[in-house]
Motif scaffolding. Structure first.
Motif, PDB file in Angstrom:
ATOM      1  N   HIS A   5       0.842  -1.204   0.000  1.00 25.64           N
ATOM      2  CA  HIS A   5       0.000   0.000   0.000  1.00 25.64           C
ATOM      3  C   HIS A   5       0.874   1.249   0.000  1.00 25.64           C
ATOM      4  O   HIS A   5       1.812   1.375   0.790  1.00 25.64           O
ATOM      5  CB  HIS A   5      -0.910   0.024   1.219  1.00 25.64           C
ATOM      6  CG  HIS A   5      -1.677   1.307   1.351  1.00 25.64           C
ATOM      7  ND1 HIS A   5      -2.738   1.620   0.529  1.00 25.64           N
ATOM      8  CD2 HIS A   5      -1.512   2.367   2.197  1.00 25.64           C
ATOM      9  CE1 HIS A   5      -3.204   2.813   0.863  1.00 25.64           C
ATOM     10  NE2 HIS A   5      -2.479   3.291   1.870  1.00 25.64           N
ATOM     11  N   GLN A   6       0.577   2.153  -0.905  1.00 25.77           N
ATOM     12  CA  GLN A   6       1.313   3.404  -0.991  1.00 25.77           C
ATOM     13  C   GLN A   6       0.353   4.580  -0.916  1.00 25.77           C
ATOM     14  O   GLN A   6      -0.762   4.528  -1.444  1.00 25.77           O
ATOM     15  CB  GLN A   6       2.103   3.460  -2.316  1.00 25.77           C
ATOM     16  CG  GLN A   6       3.212   2.421  -2.403  1.00 25.77           C
ATOM     17  CD  GLN A   6       3.775   2.306  -3.813  1.00 25.77           C
ATOM     18  OE1 GLN A   6       3.179   1.672  -4.682  1.00 25.77           O
ATOM     19  NE2 GLN A   6       4.923   2.927  -4.040  1.00 25.77           N
ATOM     20  N   ASP A   7       0.786   5.621  -0.250  1.00 24.42           N
ATOM     21  CA  ASP A   7      -0.021   6.825  -0.102  1.00 24.42           C
ATOM     22  C   ASP A   7       0.107   7.653  -1.378  1.00 24.42           C
ATOM     23  O   ASP A   7       1.137   8.285  -1.623  1.00 24.42           O
ATOM     24  CB  ASP A   7       0.466   7.623   1.106  1.00 24.42           C
ATOM     25  CG  ASP A   7      -0.470   8.768   1.453  1.00 24.42           C
ATOM     26  OD1 ASP A   7      -1.076   9.340   0.525  1.00 24.42           O
ATOM     27  OD2 ASP A   7      -0.593   9.100   2.644  1.00 24.42           O
ATOM     28  N   VAL A   8      -0.945   7.636  -2.193  1.00 23.12           N
ATOM     29  CA  VAL A   8      -0.911   8.314  -3.485  1.00 23.12           C
ATOM     30  C   VAL A   8      -0.770   9.818  -3.298  1.00 23.12           C
ATOM     31  O   VAL A   8      -0.049  10.490  -4.052  1.00 23.12           O
ATOM     32  CB  VAL A   8      -2.178   7.976  -4.302  1.00 23.12           C
ATOM     33  CG1 VAL A   8      -2.206   8.771  -5.593  1.00 23.12           C
ATOM     34  CG2 VAL A   8      -2.226   6.486  -4.604  1.00 23.12           C
ATOM     35  N   THR A   9      -1.431  10.366  -2.288  1.00 29.17           N
ATOM     36  CA  THR A   9      -1.320  11.803  -2.023  1.00 29.17           C
ATOM     37  C   THR A   9       0.115  12.182  -1.693  1.00 29.17           C
ATOM     38  O   THR A   9       0.635  13.202  -2.179  1.00 29.17           O
ATOM     39  CB  THR A   9      -2.253  12.199  -0.865  1.00 29.17           C
ATOM     40  OG1 THR A   9      -3.603  11.903  -1.228  1.00 29.17           O
ATOM     41  CG2 THR A   9      -2.127  13.676  -0.549  1.00 29.17           C
ATOM     42  N   GLU A  10       0.764  11.365  -0.887  1.00 30.27           N
ATOM     43  CA  GLU A  10       2.161  11.630  -0.529  1.00 30.27           C
ATOM     44  C   GLU A  10       3.071  11.564  -1.753  1.00 30.27           C
ATOM     45  O   GLU A  10       3.976  12.388  -1.918  1.00 30.27           O
ATOM     46  CB  GLU A  10       2.621  10.620   0.525  1.00 30.27           C
ATOM     47  CG  GLU A  10       4.043  10.845   1.015  1.00 30.27           C
ATOM     48  CD  GLU A  10       4.456   9.824   2.055  1.00 30.27           C
ATOM     49  OE1 GLU A  10       5.657   9.488   2.113  1.00 30.27           O
ATOM     50  OE2 GLU A  10       3.580   9.357   2.813  1.00 30.27           O
ATOM     51  N   LEU A  11       2.824  10.604  -2.636  1.00 30.28           N
ATOM     52  CA  LEU A  11       3.627  10.496  -3.865  1.00 30.28           C
ATOM     53  C   LEU A  11       3.445  11.736  -4.733  1.00 30.28           C
ATOM     54  O   LEU A  11       4.407  12.248  -5.322  1.00 30.28           O
ATOM     55  CB  LEU A  11       3.213   9.241  -4.643  1.00 30.28           C
ATOM     56  CG  LEU A  11       3.570   7.892  -4.024  1.00 30.28           C
ATOM     57  CD1 LEU A  11       2.960   6.758  -4.852  1.00 30.28           C
ATOM     58  CD2 LEU A  11       5.075   7.718  -3.930  1.00 30.28           C
ATOM     59  N   ALA A  12       2.193  12.213  -4.831  1.00 29.56           N
ATOM     60  CA  ALA A  12       1.930  13.401  -5.639  1.00 29.56           C
ATOM     61  C   ALA A  12       2.594  14.633  -5.035  1.00 29.56           C
ATOM     62  O   ALA A  12       3.177  15.457  -5.749  1.00 29.56           O
ATOM     63  CB  ALA A  12       0.425  13.615  -5.772  1.00 29.56           C
ATOM     64  N   GLU A  13       2.520  14.781  -3.715  1.00 28.80           N
ATOM     65  CA  GLU A  13       3.160  15.918  -3.051  1.00 28.80           C
ATOM     66  C   GLU A  13       4.680  15.869  -3.252  1.00 28.80           C
ATOM     67  O   GLU A  13       5.324  16.910  -3.442  1.00 28.80           O
ATOM     68  CB  GLU A  13       2.821  15.922  -1.563  1.00 28.80           C
ATOM     69  CG  GLU A  13       1.377  16.273  -1.236  1.00 28.80           C
ATOM     70  CD  GLU A  13       1.094  17.768  -1.388  1.00 28.80           C
ATOM     71  OE1 GLU A  13       1.982  18.523  -1.817  1.00 28.80           O
ATOM     72  OE2 GLU A  13      -0.051  18.178  -1.089  1.00 28.80           O
ATOM     73  N   ARG A  14       5.253  14.688  -3.216  1.00 28.70           N
ATOM     74  CA  ARG A  14       6.695  14.539  -3.423  1.00 28.70           C
ATOM     75  C   ARG A  14       7.071  14.946  -4.843  1.00 28.70           C
ATOM     76  O   ARG A  14       8.097  15.590  -5.069  1.00 28.70           O
ATOM     77  CB  ARG A  14       7.111  13.090  -3.151  1.00 28.70           C
ATOM     78  CG  ARG A  14       8.631  12.877  -3.099  1.00 28.70           C
ATOM     79  CD  ARG A  14       8.940  11.413  -2.878  1.00 28.70           C
ATOM     80  NE  ARG A  14       8.222  10.894  -1.705  1.00 28.70           N
ATOM     81  CZ  ARG A  14       8.008   9.607  -1.478  1.00 28.70           C
ATOM     82  NH1 ARG A  14       8.403   8.699  -2.358  1.00 28.70           N
ATOM     83  NH2 ARG A  14       7.378   9.227  -0.376  1.00 28.70           N
ATOM     84  N   ALA A  15       6.225  14.583  -5.804  1.00 26.89           N
ATOM     85  CA  ALA A  15       6.491  14.963  -7.197  1.00 26.89           C
ATOM     86  C   ALA A  15       6.464  16.484  -7.350  1.00 26.89           C
ATOM     87  O   ALA A  15       7.293  17.059  -8.063  1.00 26.89           O
ATOM     88  CB  ALA A  15       5.455  14.315  -8.115  1.00 26.89           C
ATOM     89  N   VAL A  16       5.521  17.140  -6.673  1.00 25.45           N
ATOM     90  CA  VAL A  16       5.450  18.602  -6.729  1.00 25.45           C
ATOM     91  C   VAL A  16       6.709  19.216  -6.115  1.00 25.45           C
ATOM     92  O   VAL A  16       7.291  20.159  -6.668  1.00 25.45           O
ATOM     93  CB  VAL A  16       4.183  19.106  -6.002  1.00 25.45           C
ATOM     94  CG1 VAL A  16       4.186  20.635  -5.934  1.00 25.45           C
ATOM     95  CG2 VAL A  16       2.921  18.613  -6.707  1.00 25.45           C
ATOM     96  N   ALA A  17       7.144  18.671  -4.988  1.00 26.96           N
ATOM     97  CA  ALA A  17       8.347  19.181  -4.329  1.00 26.96           C
ATOM     98  C   ALA A  17       9.581  19.026  -5.214  1.00 26.96           C
ATOM     99  O   ALA A  17      10.524  19.824  -5.131  1.00 26.96           O
ATOM    100  CB  ALA A  17       8.546  18.463  -3.005  1.00 26.96           C
ATOM    101  N   ASP A  18       9.567  18.003  -6.077  1.00 27.60           N
ATOM    102  CA  ASP A  18      10.702  17.752  -6.974  1.00 27.60           C
ATOM    103  C   ASP A  18      10.612  18.549  -8.276  1.00 27.60           C
ATOM    104  O   ASP A  18      11.423  18.358  -9.179  1.00 27.60           O
ATOM    105  CB  ASP A  18      10.811  16.259  -7.284  1.00 27.60           C
ATOM    106  CG  ASP A  18      11.246  15.445  -6.068  1.00 27.60           C
ATOM    107  OD1 ASP A  18      11.811  16.053  -5.134  1.00 27.60           O
ATOM    108  OD2 ASP A  18      11.008  14.218  -6.058  1.00 27.60           O
ATOM    109  N   GLY A  19       9.610  19.401  -8.393  1.00 30.10           N
ATOM    110  CA  GLY A  19       9.538  20.287  -9.543  1.00 30.10           C
ATOM    111  C   GLY A  19       8.565  19.902 -10.632  1.00 30.10           C
ATOM    112  O   GLY A  19       8.618  20.482 -11.735  1.00 30.10           O
ATOM    113  N   ALA A  20       7.646  18.967 -10.391  1.00 30.25           N
ATOM    114  CA  ALA A  20       6.660  18.591 -11.416  1.00 30.25           C
ATOM    115  C   ALA A  20       5.797  19.788 -11.783  1.00 30.25           C
ATOM    116  O   ALA A  20       5.364  20.554 -10.908  1.00 30.25           O
ATOM    117  CB  ALA A  20       5.780  17.452 -10.914  1.00 30.25           C
ATOM    118  N   ASP A  21       5.550  19.969 -13.099  1.00 26.98           N
ATOM    119  CA  ASP A  21       4.656  21.054 -13.526  1.00 26.98           C
ATOM    120  C   ASP A  21       3.361  20.510 -14.115  1.00 26.98           C
ATOM    121  O   ASP A  21       2.554  21.264 -14.669  1.00 26.98           O
ATOM    122  CB  ASP A  21       5.353  21.968 -14.520  1.00 26.98           C
ATOM    123  CG  ASP A  21       5.760  21.268 -15.807  1.00 26.98           C
ATOM    124  OD1 ASP A  21       5.691  20.023 -15.858  1.00 26.98           O
ATOM    125  OD2 ASP A  21       6.158  21.961 -16.767  1.00 26.98           O
TER     126      ASP A  21
END
Length: 435
Positions: A164-180
């Motif tokens: 089980h993975q926290d999808v919200t956490e993965l998305a927030e991490r992608a934003v922190a890494d510069g996803a546009d």
């Protein structure tokens, strides 16, 4: 102008079919025509009553209801054949069916539906797509979505089916890494979680129709048969501004269900035995002996003790219960509310005959919906996912909160099926709906 002319002639053809059906019945069955109509109406009522008993009762009464629902049309056929009126009945049914089809086509052509506004945008520089390999029976692998997305310059995060993975956490991490740009290839529940992150950060969101039903993708006009086509938005896309629903702090893109459906999907046996679990629970839920007693408040109006309440991100367009689940627009800024309360066999028969026009169905719209119950918490299905939420449950809508990136070339949305109103059909036949 062309659509107005088309609507006019379709309406005239529909009315012609209706008149031909009446004349055929009168000419062929004569004085027995009234009896033919009466038998048909009684058959529909008996089928509605039998269906209600089959769903809302147990034991012998359930079997009696099922038998009645099957025997009623069979008995009507026997009466028509024995009375020698069956050729006329068959012709009338065929004409009526064609007439109804033409009527809906006319009403659809006569609508003036304004499509959602598109905005020109530049391709993203660092898109990140989260993909669920198990969603939709394995569509990510079947359509080779991960490889195709990477070829178009996207970073792909594949969920681990065994962990089980926290999808919200993965998305927030992608934003922190510069996803546009954030995107999801998965079910509507996963879509909603990532959409909430995208809306929070003002980033565009991409939907890949890799789920099972893909209702959100359907209403965005995306291709549900080939999810790979959704990836075209990465290179040649336009942007839509759509609304986002929220329930108890959690986003939803489609709907939130309370009552009967939510109680059933929450049951531990539902996943392994859906039909058996549904039949076992429905009697208690429908007749009010089981489940929380609900109430819903919408814009000063109150629904008391409904068996089911559906709150949707924008109202559904369907004019009747035979065509549910379509929203031609997702930017109206309103929650749609549909409540169902069936108190007995008579209302069940009325529901079978009149659909959403029946007394048992209430349709409302509002900016906020408050659902209360005689319990501290209630089962809720949010975009199909079973949750337990504390009472009261508050649903709100955030207009134009989500920037959705869609391919420029896509199937598009289908004009909504309008409610069948004969007065409107008559106006179309007279002037094509011109004002």
């Amino acid at each position: 102008m062309g659509e107005a002319v088309r609507a006019k002639w379709l309406a005239r053809a529909s009315i012609g079919c209706g008149l031909a059906a009446v004349l055929m019945l009168a000419a062929g069955a004569g004085l027995r025509g009234a009896l033919v109509v009466a038998v048909g109406l009684v058959t529909l009522v008996l089928m509605g009553v039998g269906g209600w008993w089959a769903l809302s009762r147990r034991g012998p009464v359930r079997w009696l209801g099922a038998a009645l629902a099957v025997a009623a049309p069979s008995g009507a056929v026997v009466l028509y054949v024995g009375g020698g009126t069956w050729p006329w009945v068959l012709g009338v049914v065929a004409l009526w069916a064609v007439g109804l089809s033409l009527a809906r086509a006319a009403l659809r052509a006569g609508q003036r539906v304004r499509p959602m506004a598109e905005r020109e945008v530049d391709p993203p520089r660092k898109p990140v797509l989260i993909m669920n390999p198990r969603s939709g029976g394995g569509k990510v692998e079947k359509f080779d979505l991960a490889a195709k997305a990477r070829e178009l310059g996207a970073e792909v995060v594949l969920l681990d089916p065994t962990d089980h993975q926290d999808v919200t956490e993965l998305a927030e991490r992608a934003v922190a890494d510069g996803a546009d740009l954030l995107g999801v290839a998965g079910g509507d529940g996963t879509q909603a979680q990532v959409a909430q992150v995208a809306a929070r950060h003002g980033l565009p969101f991409l939907v890949v129709s890799a789920g099972t039903r893909n209702h959100f993708a359907l209403d965005l006009g995306l291709d549900r048969t080939d999810p790979a086509r959704c990836l075209d938005a990465l290179t040649d896309g336009v942007e839509l501004r759509v609304d986002l629903g929220e329930v108890a702090g959690r986003a939803f893109v489609n709907n939130v269900s309370f009552g009967t459906y939510a109680e059933i999907v929450q049951h531990p046996d539902y996943r392994d035995a859906k039909a058996a679990t549904t039949l076992a629970l429905l009697p208690d839920l429908l007749v009010g002996y089981g489940g929380a007693q609900l109430a819903a408040e919408v814009g000063g109006q109150r629904l008391e003790r409904p068996q089911a309440v559906l709150v949707s991100n924008n109202p559904y367009d369907a004019g009747d219960l035979t065509d549910p689940g379509r929203r031609s627009r997702l930017d109206r800024g309103w929650l749609g509310v549909l409540g169902v309360k069936v108190d007995g066999a008579a209302q069940a028969a009325d529901l079978a005959l009149r659909g959403t026009s029946a007394e048992a169905v209430t349709t409302l719209m509002g900016r906020e919906v408050l659902v209360t119950a005689d319990a501290e918490s209630i089962p809720v299905a949010v975009d199909g996912e079973a949750l337990e939420l504390d009472v009261p449950v508050r649903c709100v809508i955030h207009p134009a909160a989500l920037r959705v990136r869609v391919p420029r070339d896509r199937p598009g949305t289908v004009a909504p099926v309008p409610a069948l109103k004969w007065s409107r059909l008559a106006r179309l036949a007279a002037d094509g709906g011109a004002k």
